[in-house]
Design a protein around this motif. Sequence first.
Motif, short mmCIF file in Angstrom:
data_model
loop_
_atom_site.label_atom_id
_atom_site.label_comp_id
_atom_site.label_asym_id
_atom_site.label_seq_id
_atom_site.Cartn_x
_atom_site.Cartn_y
_atom_site.Cartn_z
N LYS A 48 0.83 -1.20 0.00
CA LYS A 48 0.00 0.00 0.00
C LYS A 48 0.87 1.26 0.00
CE LYS A 48 -4.64 0.45 1.62
NZ LYS A 48 -5.51 -0.06 0.81
N HIS A 49 1.91 1.24 0.82
CA HIS A 49 2.83 2.38 0.86
C HIS A 49 3.48 2.58 -0.50
CE1 HIS A 49 2.30 3.02 5.07
NE2 HIS A 49 2.98 1.96 5.47
N SER A 51 2.27 1.91 -3.37
CA SER A 51 1.29 2.42 -4.32
C SER A 51 0.94 3.88 -4.06
CB SER A 51 0.02 1.56 -4.29
OG SER A 51 -0.69 1.78 -3.09
N LYS A 53 -0.43 4.99 -1.25
CA LYS A 53 -1.55 5.10 -0.32
C LYS A 53 -1.10 4.61 1.05
CE LYS A 53 -4.83 4.34 -3.97
NZ LYS A 53 -5.84 3.49 -4.55
N GLY A 54 -1.82 5.00 2.06
CA GLY A 54 -1.52 4.48 3.40
C GLY A 54 -0.82 5.44 4.32
N ARG A 56 0.87 9.70 4.28
CA ARG A 56 1.32 10.90 3.57
C ARG A 56 2.84 11.01 3.56
NH1 ARG A 56 -1.83 15.27 6.64
NH2 ARG A 56 -2.47 13.56 7.95
#
Length: 104
Positions: A48-49, A51, A53-54, A56
């Motif tokens: 997720k990181h 991509s 996302k997850g 900021r």
Amino acid sequence: MTRPSQSSANDTESVPVVSKPWFVYLVRAANGALYCGISDDPVKRFAKHQSGKGARFFLSSPAVALVYTEACRDKSEALRQERLIKKLRKSAKECLVASWDLAT
């Protein structure tokens, strides 16, 4: 007429409560910074990181590697461990990463 048997308090004592393991983890960003977080699935969370996302944190410098994981008994313990790791200097966090590299 008979009543269905009801569970007694002793029945629940014999069943162990197994909590899902949680992990505290460190991810290295492209700029060399280390991000600390918790998850019940650090590999999935790292994806997720990557991509974008997850967190900021990775907007300015993308996630490049999952460099440390530590299994914890439950979410509460993982949160406590995360707070301790976040208080460490970067050099101490790098020692955690180095020790994890040796173990894997």
